[in-house]
Design an enzyme around this catalytic site. Structure first.
Site, mmCIF file in Angstrom:
data_model
loop_
_atom_site.group_PDB
_atom_site.id
_atom_site.type_symbol
_atom_site.label_atom_id
_atom_site.label_comp_id
_atom_site.label_asym_id
_atom_site.label_seq_id
_atom_site.Cartn_x
_atom_site.Cartn_y
_atom_site.Cartn_z
ATOM 1 N N TYR A 43 -0.018 -1.681 -1.949
ATOM 2 C CA TYR A 43 1.114 -1.015 -1.306
ATOM 3 C C TYR A 43 0.639 0.204 -0.526
ATOM 4 O O TYR A 43 -0.420 0.764 -0.791
ATOM 5 C CB TYR A 43 2.190 -0.628 -2.323
ATOM 6 C CG TYR A 43 1.864 0.551 -3.213
ATOM 7 C CD1 TYR A 43 2.285 1.840 -2.886
ATOM 8 C CD2 TYR A 43 1.139 0.370 -4.392
ATOM 9 C CE1 TYR A 43 2.011 2.916 -3.724
ATOM 10 C CE2 TYR A 43 0.851 1.435 -5.225
ATOM 11 C CZ TYR A 43 1.289 2.711 -4.885
ATOM 12 O OH TYR A 43 1.004 3.776 -5.704
ATOM 13 N N CYS A 44 1.465 0.589 0.448
ATOM 14 C CA CYS A 44 1.154 1.760 1.259
ATOM 15 C C CYS A 44 2.434 2.568 1.448
ATOM 16 O O CYS A 44 3.058 2.953 0.470
ATOM 17 C CB CYS A 44 0.531 1.336 2.588
ATOM 18 S SG CYS A 44 -0.241 2.728 3.467
ATOM 19 N N ARG A 45 2.859 2.761 2.699
ATOM 20 C CA ARG A 45 4.028 3.602 2.970
ATOM 21 C C ARG A 45 5.312 2.818 3.208
ATOM 22 O O ARG A 45 6.324 3.378 3.581
ATOM 23 C CB ARG A 45 3.751 4.490 4.184
ATOM 24 C CG ARG A 45 2.619 5.478 3.956
ATOM 25 C CD ARG A 45 2.184 6.106 5.252
ATOM 26 N NE ARG A 45 1.109 7.072 5.060
ATOM 27 C CZ ARG A 45 0.172 7.324 5.967
ATOM 28 N NH1 ARG A 45 0.162 6.659 7.120
ATOM 29 N NH2 ARG A 45 -0.769 8.215 5.723
ATOM 30 N N GLY A 46 5.260 1.514 3.029
ATOM 31 C CA GLY A 46 6.468 0.727 3.176
ATOM 32 C C GLY A 46 6.508 -0.108 4.432
ATOM 33 O O GLY A 46 5.473 -0.460 5.013
ATOM 34 N N CYS A 96 4.536 0.544 7.709
ATOM 35 C CA CYS A 96 3.082 0.703 7.589
ATOM 36 C C CYS A 96 2.394 -0.661 7.561
ATOM 37 O O CYS A 96 2.853 -1.571 6.865
ATOM 38 C CB CYS A 96 2.749 1.487 6.321
ATOM 39 S SG CYS A 96 0.996 1.814 6.089
#
Length: 217
Positions: free
Chosen positions: A173-176, A179
């Site tokens: 996962y990252c920033r949503g 991203c």
């Protein structure tokens, strides 16, 4: 019948709301808000992460500041920006939800290009043995992350693959939804033989799924 004072108040209210709407009509300013949802950042850090000049970054931050969406403080020789309230984070999140159909199509296209597999938020929360991999910068990870998640910033991932177990599913996962790093990282891991899935949701989405008004900090 509406009185002149009531009408004047209503007009002022809509004028202020229009200022916020105008402020959000910039892709760059939306990107800055998305970064500030993760954690507070200096102007220099924001400039680096958005690949804008410091001067241009400062101009966009000034617009956000005048609209009352961000606040700032001095830290030595640096100016640090953060969101003024949880409602600003909710506003940015709601904007993403409005465009969710378009975003999902774009993400599906990216996932196809990178060869990444995706997983939903509900499915991810049901995983008991998967390793969560947070590919955000370290400062964002330290400000808040999924419990037990391992942090390897995206740009360092390929040289740190040895830290990842081959016998566990990996959820990246990252920033949503705005991203691309989660999909890109998942595609890289898949190409290297790992069983990896991209979670196109952020830590903010993770902690606010049941309590939408909860502030991260």
């Amino acid at each position: 019948m509406e009185t002149s004072k009531a009408k004047e108040y209503r007009n002022k209210l809509y004028t202020e709301l229009a200022k916020i709407g105008k402020c959000l009509s910039s892709a760059r300013r939306l990107e800055l808000l998305e970064l500030l949802i993760q954690c507070e950042k200096t102007v220099e850090k924001l400039a680096t992460e958005t690949q804008m000049t410091i001067a241009n970054t400062s101009r966009h931050l000034q617009v956000l500041f005048k609209a009352g969406l961000v606040k700032r403080r001095k830290q030595g020789n640096f100016v640090v920006y953060s969101l003024v309230s949880p409602q600003v984070a909710e506003l940015a999140s709601s904007l993403k939800q409005v465009g969710v159909v378009r975003l999902e199509k774009m993400q599906a296209d990216l996932a196809k290009k990178t060869g990444s597999l995706t997983i939903t938020l509900k499915q991810a929360k049901q995983q008991d043995h998967a390793l969560f991999l947070d590919v955000r910068p370290t400062d964002e990870y330290q400000a808040g992350h999924i419990e037990g998640a391992l942090n390897i910033p995206f740009e360092q991932l390929e040289e740190h693959l040895s830290f990842l177990p081959q016998d566990r599913e990996i959820i990246v996962y990252c920033r949503g939804k705005l991203c691309t790093y989660a999909d890109l990282a998942t595609g890289l891991l898949h190409a290297k033989g790992y069983e990896a899935y991209s979670l196109n949701y952020s830590y903010y989405d993770w902690v606010t799924e049941k309590s939408k008004l909860k502030w991260l900090r």
